[in-house]
Design an enzyme around this catalytic site. Structure first.
Site, PDB file in Angstrom:
ATOM      1  CG  ASP A 163      -1.646   1.239   1.465  1.00  0.00           C
ATOM      2  OD1 ASP A 163      -2.376   1.649   0.545  1.00  0.00           O
ATOM      3  OD2 ASP A 163      -1.492   1.838   2.546  1.00  0.00           O
ATOM      4  CG  ASP A 189      -1.125   7.608   0.362  1.00  0.00           C
ATOM      5  OD1 ASP A 189      -0.005   8.071   0.097  1.00  0.00           O
ATOM      6  OD2 ASP A 189      -2.100   7.696  -0.413  1.00  0.00           O
TER       7      ASP A 189
END
Length: 177
Positions: A13, A15
């Protein structure tokens, strides 16, 4: 750890996992890596794994940033931590009910197709339940690295939790984390 294939790729991922979460960030100057991101990504690469990023970017659908801004931020992430072998971005809002927005499996499946691997040969590392849900829906392994924004029930629901990215990669490699 789930899955039966030999691990060939780690999908991160963006952020809150690879970089410090700046909500709806469209400014590459604000990109700052998470504490152990650089050594963790390097560790995965040294082990011969492909690396990729799968990132929900609903700010595009909400009119808060453009796809060009998202790509500029992604290029900065690549400059700091990359280059990554594959990027998958979902620009949709939750209401769009698309097949790519995590926890749907679309980005994981797309990344695996681009890498020429099966989902069981990939692992996803993320900081929220949607990241792990997407991995499970795709048939990939998953490791959660909680942050201050991760809800307690998401941590409790995760099969595998690591204290940081370095340890998450270590768990995936089967070594001492």
């Amino acid at each position: 750890m789930g899955g039966t294939g030999t691990l060939k790729a780690v999908l991160f991922d963006r952020d809150g996992t690879l970089v410090i979460n700046v909500p709806y960030n469209g400014d590459p100057r604000l990109v700052r890596p998470m504490g152990s991101a650089l050594p963790a990504v390097a560790r995965a690469r040294r082990a011969g794994l492909a690396t990729g990023v799968v990132s929900n970017q609903s700010g595009v659908a909400r009119g808060l940033l453009t796809l060009d801004q998202v790509h500029a931020v992604n290029r900065r992430v690549d400059e700091i931590l990359g280059p990554f072998d594959v990027w998958q971005v979902c620009p949709h809002a939750m209401e769009d009910r698309c097949a790519c927005r995590k926890p749907a499996p679309g980005m994981i499946l797309g990344a695996c197709r681009a890498l020429g691997i099966e989902p069981s040969e990939a692992a996803v590392i993320g900081d929220i339940g949607a990241d792990l849900g997407a991995a499970k829906a795709a048939g990939a392994r998953a490791v959660m690295v909680p942050t201050a924004l991760t809800r307690q029930e998401e941590i409790e629901a995760a099969d595998v939790v690591a204290k940081d990215l370095w340890h998450a990669v270590g768990l995936l490699l089967g070594g001492l984390a």
